[in-house]
Design a protein around this motif. Structure first.
Motif, short mmCIF file in Angstrom:
data_model
loop_
_atom_site.label_atom_id
_atom_site.label_comp_id
_atom_site.label_asym_id
_atom_site.label_seq_id
_atom_site.Cartn_x
_atom_site.Cartn_y
_atom_site.Cartn_z
N GLN A 8 -76.18 -4.95 50.12
CA GLN A 8 -75.47 -3.85 50.78
C GLN A 8 -76.37 -3.17 51.81
O GLN A 8 -77.60 -3.17 51.69
N ARG A 9 -75.71 -2.59 52.81
CA ARG A 9 -76.46 -1.86 53.86
C ARG A 9 -75.89 -0.46 54.05
O ARG A 9 -76.05 0.15 55.09
N SER A 10 -75.22 0.05 53.01
CA SER A 10 -74.65 1.40 53.13
C SER A 10 -75.74 2.47 53.04
O SER A 10 -75.74 3.42 53.82
N THR A 11 -76.64 2.30 52.08
CA THR A 11 -77.79 3.20 51.92
C THR A 11 -79.02 2.33 51.79
O THR A 11 -79.19 1.65 50.78
N TRP A 12 -79.84 2.37 52.75
CA TRP A 12 -80.85 1.36 53.06
C TRP A 12 -80.36 -0.03 52.63
O TRP A 12 -79.22 -0.36 52.96
#
Lengths: 106, 120
Positions: free
Chosen positions: A90-94
């Motif tokens: 995932q790249r939502s939060t770092w």
């Protein structure tokens, strides 16, 4: 930290069968999810980005779906070279990765 | 075809500084994000840091106090320094480019990785 939980840990199937791999996020990540394939002794390879977009050169038998917290990677008809480890990221939060699903030959 | 090649010392002693280099060939480092990612059997894949070609950086909060990422456009190289290493830093370290120019939508391509062992 956003935790990604992949299931199953191991999936045993035969060539020609359909594979369905799951990834669940600990909180809403919208559509910020990618999938990677890794073979022994090799670096991971990007398959899918932003849930459903195939990376360059990835065959059409690979597809992704989902949004929010639940995501799926589907391989429509398994080829011998598809048996490998698969990771979601995932790249939502770092940037964090799931622990992986091993797809092995039945 | 873009190729990334990591290099490093192989073995580092506890409390010392680990220095790694990623050499890029077949293309320029300009215009993209460049990351370091490490992999261990126990912890799996862990993103360490990225640097944008402009020099903008971002670090994994769990490592931020010990890590510095930098780039050398004249040499087409990206470097990583990890200070005060412990056995927990033993891993295969990968260099990877961001898939697109404007957002880090995925890591693609990756280098082959360089193994690092922290041991006295």
């Amino acid at each position: 930290e956003i935790v990604l939980t992949q299931s199953p840990a191991t999936l045993s199937l035969s060539p020609g069968e359909r594979a369905t791999l799951s990834c669940r996020a600990s909180q809403n990540i919208s559509t910020y999810l990618a999938w990677y394939q890794q073979k022994p002794g090799r670096a991971p390879r990007l398959l899918i980005y932003d849930v459903s977009n195939r990376a360059t050169g990835i065959p059409a038998r690979f597809s992704g779906s989902g949004s929010g917290t639940d995501f799926t990677l589907t391989i429509s008809s398994l080829e011998p070279e598809d048996f490998a480890l698969y990771y979601c990221q995932q790249r939502s939060t770092w940037y964090t990765f799931g622990q992986g699903t091993k797809l092995d030959i039945k | 075809q873009l190729q990334l090649q990591e290099s490093g010392p192989g073995r580092v002693k506890p409390s010392e500084t680990l220095s790694l280099t990623c050499s890029v060939s077949g293309g320029s480092i300009s215009g993209y994000f460049w990351s370091w990612i490490r992999q261990t059997p126990g912890e799996g894949l862990e993103w360490v840091a990225y640097i944008y070609y402009t020099g903008n950086t971002n670090y994994n909060p769990s490592l931020k106090s010990r890590v510095t990422i930098s780039l050398d456009t004249s040499k087409n190289q990206i470097s990583l320094k990890l200070r005060t290493v412990t056995a927990a830093d033993t891993a295969v370290y990968y260099c990877a480019r961001g898939r697109s120019r404007w957002e880090l939508t995925g890591f693609d391509p990756w280098g082959q990785g360089t193994p690092v062992t922290v041991s006295s």
